[in-house]
Design an enzyme around this catalytic site. Sequence first.
Site, PDB file in Angstrom:
ATOM      1  CG  ASP A  33      -2.107   1.138   1.091  1.00 63.07           C
ATOM      2  OD1 ASP A  33      -2.268   1.491   0.021  1.00 63.07           O
ATOM      3  OD2 ASP A  33      -2.469   1.439   2.385  1.00 63.07           O
ATOM      4  CG  HIS A 224      -5.714   0.439   6.418  1.00 60.50           C
ATOM      5  ND1 HIS A 224      -5.086  -0.487   5.823  1.00 60.50           N
ATOM      6  CD2 HIS A 224      -5.367   1.821   5.765  1.00 60.50           C
ATOM      7  CE1 HIS A 224      -4.027   0.258   4.812  1.00 60.50           C
ATOM      8  NE2 HIS A 224      -4.510   1.334   4.706  1.00 60.50           N
ATOM      9  CG  HIS A 226      -5.366   6.601   4.716  1.00 60.69           C
ATOM     10  ND1 HIS A 226      -5.245   6.903   3.316  1.00 60.69           N
ATOM     11  CD2 HIS A 226      -4.896   5.413   4.945  1.00 60.69           C
ATOM     12  CE1 HIS A 226      -4.895   5.472   2.715  1.00 60.69           C
ATOM     13  NE2 HIS A 226      -4.843   4.707   3.658  1.00 60.69           N
ATOM     14  CB  CYS A 257      -6.101   4.697  -2.237  1.00 60.60           C
ATOM     15  SG  CYS A 257      -7.094   3.770  -3.066  1.00 60.60           S
ATOM     16  CG  ASN A 266      -1.466   3.957   4.317  1.00 55.92           C
ATOM     17  OD1 ASN A 266      -2.575   3.550   4.590  1.00 55.92           O
ATOM     18  ND2 ASN A 266      -0.636   3.452   3.442  1.00 55.92           N
TER      19      ASN A 266
END
Length: 318
Positions: A33, A224, A226, A257, A266
Amino acid sequence: MTTAGTSSLGLPMTVPAEGLPERVRIYEVGARDGLQNEKATVPTEVKAEFIRRLARTGLEIIEATSFVHPKWVPQLADAEQLYPAVADLPVELPVLVPNERGLDRALALGARRVAVFASATESFAKANLNRTVDEALAMFEPVVARAKAQQVGVRGYLSMCFGDPWEGPVPIPQVVKVCRALLDMGCDELSLGDTIGVATPGHVKALLTALREAGVPVSVIGVHFHDTYGQALSNTLTALQQGVTTVDSSAGGLGGCPYAKSATGNLATEDLVWMLQGLGIRTGVDLGRLVATSVWMAAHLGRPSPSRTVRALSHQEQ
C-alpha cells in the site's frame, strides 16, 4: 543518521492506561500500500531489501505485493519476481489478490495468506473494481472459497468505511452489511479502511459497536486509518479501547490509494509504535531499526519520511 536523543533517554516514558490490550499486532502495509502510488518505478531489489529490513525490525506481518493486473497498478507489476525473493523470510507475507487469476498467480508462488479488497460504497466499487458492491462480493466468493480449501488465510479489506469522496457520509449499517458478507463468505479477518482519512473517534466507536451488535467478533477486526486530517492515532487509540488488537500501518507513513485522490498518508508505523511503547503495549518491534529502515527507503524515494517520529528520531530536515 542517528536515533539517539529521546529514545536513548528512556523516552517515551511508559505510563499504561486502563482498558487497553497488552499486545498489538501490527499489520505492516508499507511495501504494498505504501509503494503502489509511487510514480517512479521502485526497483524490485529495493522493494525486496525494504521487506528484508522490515522483517529485521521485529514486524511479524508484512504485506508484500499485489497480484493485480500490471495495467491497473504498474508499480506492482513485478509481483512474480518480488515474492520469491522474500518468500524465505521468517514472517507472514500476505498478498492482495483481486480475482481468481490473481489467486492463481499467488498460489503458484506458494503464498499462504491473501487478501481481497471490497468497498462499502457503490462509487468506490465502480472506480476501483468497475463493479457494483454486490458484483464485487460475488467475484470474491470463489476466490475466498478456493483459498480456504487450500488452508490459505484470507483477509477482507473494506474501503470507505467512514466516508467517500463522491458520496460523502457512509451509513454505518451499509458498512456492517458488507463486513458481514465478507465474514460469511469465509474471510478470517477484516480490515476497516478509512480510505480518505475522515474518521473521528466517535465515529470509530459507533462503527465498532454496531459490528459487535451484528455478531462480528472484535478479534477478527483490524483498523486501517489514514492521517489526512491528523486523526489516525486518536482513531487508533479509540479502536484499541473498543478491544481491537490489529492495526494496519505503513513504515515511514508511505502510501495512499491510486483510486482515491484525496487518500494521503497511511498511519506511520513509527508513530504507532511510539504511542504503543508509551502505553506499555507490546509490539515486538525495535523502533530504532524501524526508523533506520524508513530513512533508508526515503533516500531511495528521494524525499524525507512524512512520519513525525522518523523525523524526530533521525533529525531529518522538515
